[in-house]
Enzyme design. Structure first.
Site, PDB file in Angstrom:
ATOM      1  N   HIS A  60       0.836  -1.200   0.000  1.00  0.00           N
ATOM      2  CA  HIS A  60       0.000   0.000   0.000  1.00  0.00           C
ATOM      3  C   HIS A  60       0.871   1.251   0.000  1.00  0.00           C
ATOM      4  CE1 HIS A  60       0.764  -0.404   4.353  1.00  0.00           C
ATOM      5  NE2 HIS A  60       0.378   0.851   4.505  1.00  0.00           N
ATOM      6  N   HIS A  62       0.789   5.651   1.121  1.00  0.00           N
ATOM      7  CA  HIS A  62       0.130   6.796   1.743  1.00  0.00           C
ATOM      8  C   HIS A  62       0.645   8.038   1.035  1.00  0.00           C
ATOM      9  CE1 HIS A  62      -1.405   4.412   5.062  1.00  0.00           C
ATOM     10  NE2 HIS A  62      -0.188   3.962   5.307  1.00  0.00           N
ATOM     11  N   TYR A 152      11.723   4.462   0.272  1.00  0.00           N
ATOM     12  CA  TYR A 152      10.596   4.906  -0.557  1.00  0.00           C
ATOM     13  C   TYR A 152       9.699   5.873   0.203  1.00  0.00           C
ATOM     14  CZ  TYR A 152      12.337   0.645  -2.678  1.00  0.00           C
ATOM     15  OH  TYR A 152      13.147  -0.323  -3.189  1.00  0.00           O
TER      16      TYR A 152
END
Length: 175
Positions: A60, A62, A152
């Site tokens: 996932h 954000h 990342y």
């Protein structure tokens, strides 16, 4: 058809969580990252927005975005980004065995979950809480011990800007 209530405030700042379909741990793979970077650049060229913060995790991501004054359409931006990544990565990541009638009907890929979480940032404290949450998410999920080890993330940009004091400690500097 479901109708979801989403915030539609032009020029607002939003926090997003976007999840890979079936929580596939592929989001940090080089081809997906490159396709995502290209898709974001293409969308920003046509529909500008500011990326305030970002973190990719294997299953996932954000993000915090600020939209331009007079513009509240983050939904189209996400739809185009997700679609472009899906098309660019179809040869390596498409799972024909995961395409059921619903995915076929909605013309969806097997990369992304259909929906995403969105929250309109209310004030500076809310912004800081969401920044801290997302930047420390790799530690929470056990991908690294100090947050600075996770590559990342915009955390590194904020360390350079002096917002966070230390890569190892990650404490927010008070202004």
């Amino acid at each position: 058809m479901s109708r979801y209530r989403r915030s539609q405030t032009p020029g607002a700042t939003y926090f997003f969580t976007v999840v890979m379909y079936r929580r596939q741990a592929i989001l940090c793979d080089a081809p997906i990252r490159e396709a995502l970077r290209d898709a974001i650049a293409a969308v920003r060229a046509k529909r500008p927005f500011t990326i305030d913060a970002w973190v990719l995790l294997p299953d996932h991501l954000h993000a915090i975005w600020t939209l331009p004054p007079g513009d509240a359409d983050f939904a189209t931006r996400w739809a185009v980004i997700k679609r472009q990544v899906s098309v660019a990565c179809a040869n390596n990541y498409r799972r024909a065995d995961w395409i059921g009638s619903s995915k076929q009907k909605h013309r969806e890929s097997t990369l992304w979950q259909r929906r995403y979480w969105e929250h309109q940032i209310r004030d500076e404290n809310d912004f800081e809480r969401h920044m801290d949450y997302m930047h420390f998410n790799p530690v929470k999920h056990g991908y690294c011990k100090p947050v600075g080890e996770w590559p990342y993330s915009t955390f590194h940009r904020y360390v350079e800007q002096g917002v966070y004091l230390s890569i190892g400690l990650g404490k927010r500097q008070r202004r």
